[in-house]
Design an enzyme around this catalytic site. Structure first.
Site, short mmCIF file in Angstrom:
data_model
loop_
_atom_site.label_atom_id
_atom_site.label_comp_id
_atom_site.label_asym_id
_atom_site.label_seq_id
_atom_site.Cartn_x
_atom_site.Cartn_y
_atom_site.Cartn_z
N ARG A 154 -13.60 4.59 12.24
CA ARG A 154 -14.81 4.86 11.47
C ARG A 154 -14.83 4.05 10.19
O ARG A 154 -13.79 3.75 9.61
CB ARG A 154 -14.90 6.35 11.12
N ASN A 213 -16.70 3.14 21.83
CA ASN A 213 -15.51 3.84 22.32
C ASN A 213 -15.69 4.49 23.67
O ASN A 213 -14.74 4.61 24.45
CB ASN A 213 -15.04 4.86 21.28
N ILE A 231 -7.30 10.51 22.43
CA ILE A 231 -7.39 10.53 20.97
C ILE A 231 -8.67 9.82 20.52
O ILE A 231 -9.24 10.14 19.47
CB ILE A 231 -6.15 9.86 20.34
N ASN A 286 -12.11 8.71 19.47
CA ASN A 286 -13.28 9.48 19.06
C ASN A 286 -14.58 8.90 19.61
O ASN A 286 -14.65 7.70 19.87
CB ASN A 286 -13.35 9.53 17.53
N ASP A 289 -6.57 18.40 13.31
CA ASP A 289 -7.28 19.50 12.63
C ASP A 289 -6.32 20.62 12.27
O ASP A 289 -6.43 21.24 11.21
CB ASP A 289 -8.40 20.02 13.52
N HIS A 300 -13.78 18.55 17.75
CA HIS A 300 -12.97 17.68 16.89
C HIS A 300 -13.85 16.81 16.00
O HIS A 300 -13.60 15.63 15.80
CB HIS A 300 -12.06 16.81 17.76
#
Length: 280
Positions: A32, A45, A68, A70, A101, A129
């Site tokens: 990001r 992604n 994993i 995102n 988290d 998530h």
């Protein structure tokens, strides 16, 4: 000494990397940048995860697959659909890694409690998530933690949006990498230990609940099929889903409603992408 081998796409690199694998961890994708949400990452992604999982389906269909990349709320449904299309889907072997988290909840709360070792406090985090889909259950912390009402709201928001702090601090050069690496390692290590027979290992993870023992009852209660709850891990992978919902407090029930609203759209987006891929 263990041997580490790397492969490039040329000369069937993906096939060589995946053949015989027991555990496949997929962190691939772009990070990001300031102003981006996890959903903004979807266009790029989603295609990366789809193509890698196609390789898993072909070359290591019995592997445990840890996603994993995102947005996990969408990429895990994409992975499931791709595995279904290849007739090798096993819900007990597909995991969205939401451990970061949990790590944030355990770490940030110590600024209030004064506990020096985050590992001594277990805080379940359920839902998804990203942002408001992340629901930390501080009322179920073990041992119990006392959080002043004025500090609870900011604490929850920091757990939900902690990734934004990192993105802003890196000023466009990346997102949470070191903490995510730790979280990914933590979950992978626990899964490997459980797969080898170690008992009593429970970790929240984003799974397809109808395919996990104990999951169907939770689906009836929340109305979504993909959801993170504490999962007992074992040789088969996700061996039992634990339902914490009857014990959550009123504030957490409100967080859960916001979570479900966002999560439904994320899941649908992932499923639609896998079933009706966009033209290249």
């Amino acid at each position: 000494m263990q041997k580490i081998t790397g492969y490039l796409p040329e000369n069937d690199g993906l096939k060589q990397a995946l053949t015989g694998a027991d555990v496949v961890v997929i962190p691939a994708g772009i990070p990001r940048k300031p102003g981006m949400t996890r959903d903004d990452l979807f266009v790029i992604n989603a295609g990366i995860v789809r193509d890698l999982v196609k390789g898993v389906a072909q070359h290591s269909p019995k592997a445990f697959v840890l996603i994993i990349s995102n947005p996990v709320n969408s990429t895990v449904p994409i992975a499931a659909e791709i595995l279904k299309q290849a007739n090798v889907f096993d819900a007990q072997r597909l995991f969205g890694v939401t451990t970061l988290d949990v790590v944030r909840a355990e770490t940030f709360v110590q600024e209030i409690t004064g506990e020096k070792d985050p590992a001594k406090t277990v805080i379940p985090v359920i839902g998804g998530h990203s942002g408001e889909t992340i629901v930390p259950l501080f009322s179920l912390a073990k041992p119990r933690v006392e959080i002043p009402a004025a500090k609870l709201g900011p604490l929850i928001k920091r757990v939900q949006f902690g990734g934004d702090e990192v993105v802003q601090a890196k000023n466009g050069t990346g997102s949470a990498t070191l903490s995510m690496a730790y979280a990914g390692f933590r979950f992978a290590e626990k899964l490997i230990k459980a797969s080898k027979g170690e008992k009593g290992i429970v970790e929240p993870t984003f799974v397809y609940l109808p395919g996990v023992p104990g999951g169907k009852e939770i689906v009836k209660e929340i109305g979504v099929e993909y959801f993170s709850v504490p999962i007992e891990l074992g040789p088969s992978g996700a061996e039992k889903a634990t339902n914490p919902l009857p014990n959550i407090d009123a504030d957490e029930k409100q967080l859960l409603e916001a979570c479900k609203t966002g999560l439904k759209g994320n899941i649908e987006k992932g499923v639609e992408f896998a079933q009706n891929p966009p033209a290249k």
